[in-house]
Design a protein around this motif. Structure first.
Motif, PDB file in Angstrom:
ATOM      1  N   PRO A 265     -65.305 -63.790   7.198  1.00  6.96           N
ATOM      2  CA  PRO A 265     -65.540 -64.094   8.684  1.00  6.96           C
ATOM      3  C   PRO A 265     -66.854 -63.517   9.292  1.00  6.96           C
ATOM      4  O   PRO A 265     -67.509 -62.770   8.749  1.00  6.96           O
ATOM      5  N   GLU A 266     -66.920 -64.442  10.680  1.00  2.83           N
ATOM      6  CA  GLU A 266     -68.396 -64.356  11.001  1.00  2.83           C
ATOM      7  C   GLU A 266     -68.836 -63.090  11.576  1.00  2.83           C
ATOM      8  O   GLU A 266     -69.964 -62.383  11.210  1.00  2.83           O
ATOM      9  N   ASP A 267     -67.823 -62.304  12.272  1.00  2.01           N
ATOM     10  CA  ASP A 267     -68.031 -60.928  12.619  1.00  2.01           C
ATOM     11  C   ASP A 267     -68.379 -60.184  11.839  1.00  2.01           C
ATOM     12  O   ASP A 267     -69.360 -59.022  11.757  1.00  2.01           O
ATOM     13  N   LEU A 268     -67.799 -59.808  10.673  1.00  2.00           N
ATOM     14  CA  LEU A 268     -67.693 -58.874   9.309  1.00  2.00           C
ATOM     15  C   LEU A 268     -68.987 -59.408   9.039  1.00  2.00           C
ATOM     16  O   LEU A 268     -69.939 -58.313   8.650  1.00  2.00           O
ATOM     17  N   THR A 269     -69.397 -60.386   8.648  1.00  2.00           N
ATOM     18  CA  THR A 269     -70.487 -60.781   7.762  1.00  2.00           C
ATOM     19  C   THR A 269     -71.722 -60.407   8.833  1.00  2.00           C
ATOM     20  O   THR A 269     -72.795 -59.700   8.180  1.00  2.00           O
ATOM     21  N   ASP A 270     -71.665 -60.711  10.063  1.00  2.00           N
ATOM     22  CA  ASP A 270     -72.838 -60.343  10.916  1.00  2.00           C
ATOM     23  C   ASP A 270     -72.966 -58.670  10.825  1.00  2.00           C
ATOM     24  O   ASP A 270     -74.180 -58.300  10.800  1.00  2.00           O
ATOM     25  N   LEU A 271     -71.938 -57.928  11.090  1.00  2.00           N
ATOM     26  CA  LEU A 271     -72.187 -56.501  11.039  1.00  2.00           C
ATOM     27  C   LEU A 271     -72.630 -56.005   9.820  1.00  2.00           C
ATOM     28  O   LEU A 271     -73.495 -55.100   9.802  1.00  2.00           O
ATOM     29  N   CYS A 272     -72.203 -56.556   8.699  1.00  2.00           N
ATOM     30  CA  CYS A 272     -72.665 -56.255   7.446  1.00  2.00           C
ATOM     31  C   CYS A 272     -74.179 -56.524   7.046  1.00  2.00           C
ATOM     32  O   CYS A 272     -74.923 -55.506   6.630  1.00  2.00           O
ATOM     33  N   LEU A 273     -74.561 -57.585   7.862  1.00  2.00           N
ATOM     34  CA  LEU A 273     -75.788 -57.910   7.420  1.00  2.00           C
ATOM     35  C   LEU A 273     -76.824 -56.957   8.504  1.00  2.00           C
ATOM     36  O   LEU A 273     -78.062 -56.600   8.108  1.00  2.00           O
ATOM     37  N   THR A 274     -76.352 -56.678   9.648  1.00  2.00           N
ATOM     38  CA  THR A 274     -77.052 -55.714  10.451  1.00  2.00           C
ATOM     39  C   THR A 274     -77.184 -54.433  10.005  1.00  2.00           C
ATOM     40  O   THR A 274     -78.247 -53.817   9.846  1.00  2.00           O
ATOM     41  N   LEU A 275     -76.011 -53.788   9.597  1.00  2.00           N
ATOM     42  CA  LEU A 275     -76.161 -52.432   9.043  1.00  2.00           C
ATOM     43  C   LEU A 275     -76.894 -52.463   7.658  1.00  2.00           C
ATOM     44  O   LEU A 275     -77.639 -51.455   7.468  1.00  2.00           O
ATOM     45  N   GLY A 276     -76.525 -53.653   6.836  1.00  2.00           N
ATOM     46  CA  GLY A 276     -77.396 -53.580   5.576  1.00  2.00           C
ATOM     47  C   GLY A 276     -78.885 -53.583   5.788  1.00  2.00           C
ATOM     48  O   GLY A 276     -79.400 -52.931   5.044  1.00  2.00           O
ATOM     49  N   SER A 277     -79.134 -54.378   6.680  1.00  2.00           N
ATOM     50  CA  SER A 277     -80.698 -54.477   6.835  1.00  2.00           C
ATOM     51  C   SER A 277     -81.425 -53.240   7.248  1.00  2.00           C
ATOM     52  O   SER A 277     -82.616 -52.742   6.553  1.00  2.00           O
ATOM     53  N   GLN A 278     -80.655 -52.243   7.999  1.00  2.00           N
ATOM     54  CA  GLN A 278     -81.023 -50.872   8.348  1.00  2.00           C
ATOM     55  C   GLN A 278     -81.056 -50.233   6.955  1.00  2.00           C
ATOM     56  O   GLN A 278     -82.081 -49.338   6.749  1.00  2.00           O
ATOM     57  N   MET A 279     -80.320 -50.123   6.266  1.00  2.31           N
ATOM     58  CA  MET A 279     -80.228 -49.334   4.844  1.00  2.31           C
ATOM     59  C   MET A 279     -81.339 -49.797   4.063  1.00  2.31           C
ATOM     60  O   MET A 279     -81.969 -48.878   3.460  1.00  2.31           O
ATOM     61  N   VAL A 280     -81.496 -51.101   4.060  1.00  2.00           N
ATOM     62  CA  VAL A 280     -82.622 -51.660   3.126  1.00  2.00           C
ATOM     63  C   VAL A 280     -83.966 -51.173   3.584  1.00  2.00           C
ATOM     64  O   VAL A 280     -84.732 -50.666   2.957  1.00  2.00           O
ATOM     65  N   VAL A 281     -84.204 -50.997   4.775  1.00  5.87           N
ATOM     66  CA  VAL A 281     -85.474 -50.658   5.248  1.00  5.87           C
ATOM     67  C   VAL A 281     -85.552 -49.143   5.237  1.00  5.87           C
ATOM     68  O   VAL A 281     -86.775 -48.545   4.935  1.00  5.87           O
ATOM     69  N   LEU A 282     -84.589 -48.400   5.556  1.00  2.13           N
ATOM     70  CA  LEU A 282     -84.353 -46.894   5.119  1.00  2.13           C
ATOM     71  C   LEU A 282     -84.770 -46.401   3.751  1.00  2.13           C
ATOM     72  O   LEU A 282     -85.458 -45.571   3.416  1.00  2.13           O
ATOM     73  N   ALA A 283     -84.368 -47.321   3.004  1.00  6.57           N
ATOM     74  CA  ALA A 283     -84.574 -47.208   1.566  1.00  6.57           C
ATOM     75  C   ALA A 283     -85.841 -47.631   0.889  1.00  6.57           C
ATOM     76  O   ALA A 283     -86.261 -47.798  -0.086  1.00  6.57           O
ATOM     77  N   LYS A 284     -86.784 -48.241   1.958  1.00  3.32           N
ATOM     78  CA  LYS A 284     -88.159 -48.835   1.601  1.00  3.32           C
ATOM     79  C   LYS A 284     -88.090 -49.843   0.554  1.00  3.32           C
ATOM     80  O   LYS A 284     -88.841 -50.074  -0.302  1.00  3.32           O
ATOM     81  N   LYS A 285     -87.055 -50.641   0.796  1.00  5.97           N
ATOM     82  CA  LYS A 285     -86.802 -52.025   0.083  1.00  5.97           C
ATOM     83  C   LYS A 285     -87.201 -53.236   0.592  1.00  5.97           C
ATOM     84  O   LYS A 285     -87.291 -54.272   0.364  1.00  5.97           O
ATOM     85  N   ALA A 286     -87.612 -53.159   2.082  1.00  4.69           N
ATOM     86  CA  ALA A 286     -88.299 -54.033   2.793  1.00  4.69           C
ATOM     87  C   ALA A 286     -88.820 -53.311   4.091  1.00  4.69           C
ATOM     88  O   ALA A 286     -88.563 -52.328   4.315  1.00  4.69           O
ATOM     89  N   ASP A 287     -89.955 -53.981   4.555  1.00  6.96           N
ATOM     90  CA  ASP A 287     -90.656 -53.372   5.706  1.00  6.96           C
ATOM     91  C   ASP A 287     -90.101 -53.687   7.145  1.00  6.96           C
ATOM     92  O   ASP A 287     -90.306 -52.887   7.883  1.00  6.96           O
ATOM     93  N   THR A 288     -89.316 -54.780   7.074  1.00 10.78           N
ATOM     94  CA  THR A 288     -88.810 -54.989   8.368  1.00 10.78           C
ATOM     95  C   THR A 288     -87.355 -55.231   8.402  1.00 10.78           C
ATOM     96  O   THR A 288     -86.891 -55.687   7.529  1.00 10.78           O
ATOM     97  N   LEU A 289     -86.479 -55.257   9.515  1.00 13.76           N
ATOM     98  CA  LEU A 289     -85.142 -55.644   9.322  1.00 13.76           C
ATOM     99  C   LEU A 289     -85.243 -57.102   9.335  1.00 13.76           C
ATOM    100  O   LEU A 289     -84.227 -57.280   8.566  1.00 13.76           O
ATOM    101  N   GLU A 290     -86.032 -57.762   9.668  1.00  9.76           N
ATOM    102  CA  GLU A 290     -85.966 -59.306   9.408  1.00  9.76           C
ATOM    103  C   GLU A 290     -85.894 -59.724   7.849  1.00  9.76           C
ATOM    104  O   GLU A 290     -85.100 -60.481   7.359  1.00  9.76           O
ATOM    105  N   SER A 291     -87.056 -59.135   7.495  1.00 12.55           N
ATOM    106  CA  SER A 291     -87.218 -59.627   5.789  1.00 12.55           C
ATOM    107  C   SER A 291     -86.193 -58.732   5.129  1.00 12.55           C
ATOM    108  O   SER A 291     -85.542 -59.364   4.083  1.00 12.55           O
ATOM    109  N   ALA A 292     -85.742 -57.697   5.478  1.00 15.71           N
ATOM    110  CA  ALA A 292     -84.309 -56.978   4.844  1.00 15.71           C
ATOM    111  C   ALA A 292     -83.105 -57.991   5.037  1.00 15.71           C
ATOM    112  O   ALA A 292     -82.497 -58.129   4.025  1.00 15.71           O
ATOM    113  N   ARG A 293     -82.930 -58.522   6.251  1.00 14.71           N
ATOM    114  CA  ARG A 293     -81.674 -59.541   6.199  1.00 14.71           C
ATOM    115  C   ARG A 293     -81.863 -60.737   5.345  1.00 14.71           C
ATOM    116  O   ARG A 293     -80.879 -61.320   4.821  1.00 14.71           O
ATOM    117  N   THR A 294     -83.275 -61.211   5.143  1.00 17.02           N
ATOM    118  CA  THR A 294     -83.188 -62.274   4.131  1.00 17.02           C
ATOM    119  C   THR A 294     -82.875 -61.936   2.783  1.00 17.02           C
ATOM    120  O   THR A 294     -82.302 -62.704   2.290  1.00 17.02           O
TER     121      THR A 294
END
Ligand code: URA
Ligand code: CA
Length: 433
Positions: A265-294
């Motif tokens: 579902p669109e909402d679940l997917t969007d929320l997971c990508l949003t939260l996931g991007s923050q996790m990826v940035v905090l774990a220093k696997k990406a520099d920005t939320l946008e690159s983390a989302r990609t």
């Protein structure tokens, strides 16, 4: 030091010192301070609040009241996600494998559900053979190898919070931002997270009914985290209607699998990508939320996220065949459609009421000792803003009980259809970094 002086000081609107806060938490934990004095102080805090330093001190004192999990044997920055609780909130099941697939170590300590909100362990146990009874060494090894493992809550974590939360619950002092924020953050910190992502829900299905309250709570938690050296970010997300389409254990596992395949579902997917991007940035696997989302979108489209989920399930004894064939998950004997009584637009799907309805079907626990029916739950076919024709199915009840009249009544009364067009609610109200 005397507890009565501490209560008086807070009652009169003054700040407590670090020593006073430590004195209270230590004394309350070892039972030299009685419940009545603790409840008087909680009520004084409810009315007078606490500043940033006091709230951080309270958090730290509660962390120190019990065991602290040491995850230093796990490589990398361990990022934990916490949701303030929702209905049909399938995010943890998706986020674990999703961020693990891009190299973020997820050492997840999870709980079981109570009341109208579900627990991640219950959901995972819908997969035949899956278990969380693993010892600490195995847990750390699995995280190092697969980047993802889930273990049941164990040890004596934050006993001060357990006592204080139970006391607040029966003395009308739960709804205080410093008390909620310190309660949640103390548990995450004691569980060993280096960095924390918070999903603060707002709306009828959530603790924080208004966006303003949710933002205030989120900002307080982010400040506590940063104050105690654990980088923290937050998302304020809508919980006025259930997240995704599925509510119920096996149904949510299937929903998570679909989402990891890019078909969720669109909402679940969007929320997971949003939260996931923050996790990826905090774990220093990406520099920005946008690159983390990609990175995360690539993990879904390449199949890596789904593959990570399979490895995780298999490593903890689960039957991975369910991933390719979700009909192997527990199935309910009866599937009963609830139809729209009129044509129009959906204006409301009351999250908390649907959570209660799912619980009555056996998907959740009414009390701590209730046995869960893993197959039971609700599958929505419509969300707020969708148009509907009279007689069209709004949702399907999955039940092992034939008589679902009471549940049906709740559903019909809490899914509203109006004749004017309705705009879908905003899913993500704010991103706090
Ligand atoms: N959840 C918690 O863990 N603590 C609170 O105080 C409120 C919600
Ligand atoms: Ca869901």
């Amino acid at each position: 030091m005397r507890m009565v002086d501490i209560i008086e000081k807070k009652r009169d609107g003054h700040c407590l010192t670090t020593e006073e806060i430590n004195y209270f938490i230590q004394g309350y934990t070892n039972e030299t301070i009685p419940d009545y004095q603790a409840s008087a102080l909680a009520m004084a805090i409810y009315f007078q609040g606490m500043d940033e330093r006091e709230t951080a001190d309270l958090t730290t004192a509660m962390v120190k009241s019990g065991d602290e999990i040491n995850l230093s044997n796990i490589d990398g920055i361990k990022v934990d996600k916490h949701s303030t609780g929702g209905v049909g909130d399938t995010t943890t099941l998706v986020l674990g494998p999703l961020v693990a697939a891009v190299g973020v170590p997820v050492a997840k300590m999870s709980g079981r559900g109570l009341g109208h909100t579900g627990g991640t362990i219950d959901k995972l146990e819908a997969i035949d053979g899956f278990h969380v009874e693993i010892d600490n060494d195995e847990f750390m090894n699995l995280v190092n190898r697969n980047k993802l493992a889930v273990i049941g809550q164990s040890g004596n974590l934050t006993p001060a919070d357990k006592k204080l939360y139970a006391l607040r619950d029966v003395t009308a002092s739960v709804n205080s931002i410093p008390l909620i924020a310190s309660s949640i953050m103390s548990k995450k910190i004691a569980a060993g997270a280096d960095a924390i992502v918070l999903d603060v829900k707002t709306g009828s299905g959530a603790f924080m009914k208004t966006i303003e309250e949710a933002i205030a709570l989120a900002k307080t938690m982010v400040k506590i985290g940063n104050h105690v050296g654990r980088q923290t970010m937050a998302v304020i997300s809508d919980m006025s209607q259930p997240l995704g389409l599925a509510i119920g254990n096996a149904l949510e596992v299937e929903e998570a699998i679909n989402t990891l395949k890019g078909e969720g579902p669109e909402d679940l997917t969007d929320l997971c990508l949003t939260l996931g991007s923050q996790m990826v940035v905090l774990a220093k696997k990406a520099d920005t939320l946008e690159s983390a989302r990609t990175l995360l979108q690539e993990a879904i489209s390449s199949g890596k996220a789904l593959e990570t989920f399979k490895t995780f399930i298999q490593s903890q004894g689960g039957d991975v065949a369910v991933v390719d064939d979700p009909s192997l998950l527990p199935q309910a004997k009866y599937q009963i459609k609830v139809e729209a009584a009129q044509s129009g637009y959906i204006s409301e799907i009351a999250a908390e009421k649907l959570g209660t309805a799912a619980m009555m079907l056996g998907a959740g626990r009414a009390t701590k000792d209730s046995i869960i029916d893993l197959a039971a739950g609700l599958l929505l076919h419509k969300k707020v803003g969708d148009s509907v024709q009279k007689g069209e199915a709004l949702l399907t009840i999955h039940s092992n009980m034939e008589d679902v009249e009471e549940v049906k009544d709740i559903l019909i009364n809490h899914i509203k259809i109006v004749s004017e067009e309705v705009t879908a609610p905003t899913l993500i109200h704010q991103v706090i970094t």
